[in-house]
Scaffold this active site. Structure first.
Site, PDB file in Angstrom:
ATOM      1  N   ASP A 110      -2.179  -1.673  -4.088  1.00 14.46           N
ATOM      2  CA  ASP A 110      -2.645  -0.342  -4.955  1.00 14.46           C
ATOM      3  C   ASP A 110      -1.855  -0.115  -5.942  1.00 14.46           C
ATOM      4  O   ASP A 110      -1.812   1.178  -6.520  1.00 14.46           O
ATOM      5  CB  ASP A 110      -3.163   0.668  -4.065  1.00 14.46           C
ATOM      6  N   ARG A 158       6.754   5.703   2.035  1.00 18.19           N
ATOM      7  CA  ARG A 158       5.874   6.676   2.304  1.00 18.19           C
ATOM      8  C   ARG A 158       4.835   6.257   3.393  1.00 18.19           C
ATOM      9  O   ARG A 158       4.308   7.116   4.209  1.00 18.19           O
ATOM     10  CB  ARG A 158       5.204   6.855   1.097  1.00 18.19           C
ATOM     11  N   LEU A 162       0.720  -1.167   0.098  1.00 20.10           N
ATOM     12  CA  LEU A 162      -0.176  -0.031  -0.201  1.00 20.10           C
ATOM     13  C   LEU A 162       0.989   1.261   0.048  1.00 20.10           C
ATOM     14  O   LEU A 162       1.792   1.508   0.728  1.00 20.10           O
ATOM     15  CB  LEU A 162      -0.918   0.050   1.247  1.00 20.10           C
ATOM     16  N   HIS A 163       0.627   2.172  -0.906  1.00 16.45           N
ATOM     17  CA  HIS A 163       1.396   3.420  -0.740  1.00 16.45           C
ATOM     18  C   HIS A 163       0.482   4.594  -1.476  1.00 16.45           C
ATOM     19  O   HIS A 163       1.124   5.668  -1.254  1.00 16.45           O
ATOM     20  CB  HIS A 163       2.719   3.226  -1.616  1.00 16.45           C
ATOM     21  N   ARG A 164      -0.470   4.457  -2.168  1.00 10.96           N
ATOM     22  CA  ARG A 164      -1.194   5.418  -2.841  1.00 10.96           C
ATOM     23  C   ARG A 164      -1.774   6.421  -1.606  1.00 10.96           C
ATOM     24  O   ARG A 164      -2.437   5.933  -0.732  1.00 10.96           O
ATOM     25  CB  ARG A 164      -2.154   5.216  -3.861  1.00 10.96           C
TER      26      ARG A 164
END
Length: 352
Positions: A269, A230, A195-197
């Site tokens: 994502d 992030r 997950l990073h968005r």
């Protein structure tokens, strides 16, 4: 991952007497050790001829630093062509700098669109394609997107996907990461997460709820979560933990794809990972409301389940019931994309 096979194809073309060379420019945009240097090492990419060192800062600061650095490079030593790949800030920034100095641009992975202007990548794609000379595309869907925007047919080259060139070349070299033995992982008995968005990780309550839903509905399977830099900062603030949730450092290409190939499913994502799971036949749940890679859904194993945490449970039930789709072949995702790109470049410049 997208450049490596093109470099291999250039070397191959040169070995056959073709007059083609390259200068590899690393902008420095991706500066995490595991997310940059290890890819060069594992995929056999030569040391960059130039590193612009433009990592860090806001997107505008990065884009500006890349444009300034690349412009200086082209002023000092102009190239016949600027070839950019994908949809990152570097792609757009180098294309702009090149065109302003009258260097033609070739865009590998041109024409893909999500329609979501809140994604920085979508802006990068649109700007890059608006000033590109030669469009190398992954699917017929991308071709149609370009045609609709007015691009002439003779500038569109349907070649396939260089990401898949890399995947197929190195699949036999996938490496077992240390987490495999540490946890006693077994084939198809664990889940991989990424997950990073911003839509998923920037809102702390949203991220916590997503992770809670995944943990609650994944039965007793271990969850392997290589954490993007992030996302790491936000997770640390939340103090999220669970005995089955294993948050680890980012992995190299060979180690990460070893996990993907042996997973029960992947929850992500990321657009690129959906392409790799499609080819490897691994069920994939994409936590996004749109995708620029619809072929991974229509022809692959990917399902777009949205960003609502409530969508996790029914899709997990579908997975565990054995009713997940199998997917099939995607046209020209055959490991020969880079050969086609280099042949087109040779043809283009032989006519000049």
């Amino acid at each position: 991952m997208k450049i490596a096979p093109i470099i291999d194809a250039i070397y191959e073309a040169r070995s056959k007497g073709n007059n083609i060379g390259f200068r590899l420019v690393h902008t420095g945009q991706h500066y995490d050790k595991n997310m940059s240097d290890s890819f060069f090492e594992q995929l056999g990419i030569p040391e960059p001829d130039i590193n612009l060192g433009a990592g860090g800062g806001t997107q505008a600061e990065q884009a500006a630093a890349i444009m300034v650095g690349y412009e200086k490079l082209l002023i000092n030593e102009k190239s016949d062509l600027c070839l950019v790949v994908g949809d990152v800030t570097s792609t757009m920034a180098c294309a702009i700098a090149a065109q302003k100095l009258h260097v033609p641009v070739a865009h590998v992975e041109a024409g893909i669109r999500s329609g979501d202007w809140t994604m920085p990548e979508e802006i990068n794609r649109m700007v890059t394609d608006s000033i590109t000379n030669y469009f190398f595309t992954t699917t017929e869907i991308a071709n149609n997107n370009l045609r609709k925007s007015g691009v002439e047919e003779e500038r569109i080259f349907f070649v396939g996907n260089t990401m898949i060139d890399t995947l197929l070349k190195h699949r036999h070299r996938f490496q077992k990461p240390s987490i495999w033995d540490e946890l006693g992982l077994k084939n198809s008995e664990f889940i991989v997460m990424t997950l990073h968005r911003p839509a998923n990780v920037d809102q702390e309550f949203k991220l916590r709820t997503l992770v809670d839903e995944i943990v609650t509905n994944s039965k007793d399977l271990p969850l392997i979560f290589p954490v993007h830099p992030r996302t790491k900062k936000i997770l640390e603030n939340l103090g999220i933990s669970h005995p089955r949730l294993h948050m680890i450092e980012p992995l190299g290409y060979l180690e990460f794809n070893f996990l993907v190939e042996n997973a029960k499913c992947v929850i992500t994502d990321s657009g690129g990972i959906t392409e790799e799971t499609a080819v490897m036949g691994i069920p994939c749940m994409t936590l996004r409301d749109n995708t620029e890679r619809p072929e991974t859904i229509s022809r692959g194993t990917n399902e777009l389940i949205g960003t609502d945490p409530k969508a996790i449970k029914p899709n997990m039930e579908k997975l565990f019931s054995g009713n997940w789709k199998k997917g099939g072949e995607i046209e020209k995702w055959d490991g020969k994309t880079s050969e086609r790109i280099v042949q087109h470049l040779l043809n283009i410049f032989s006519k000049k």
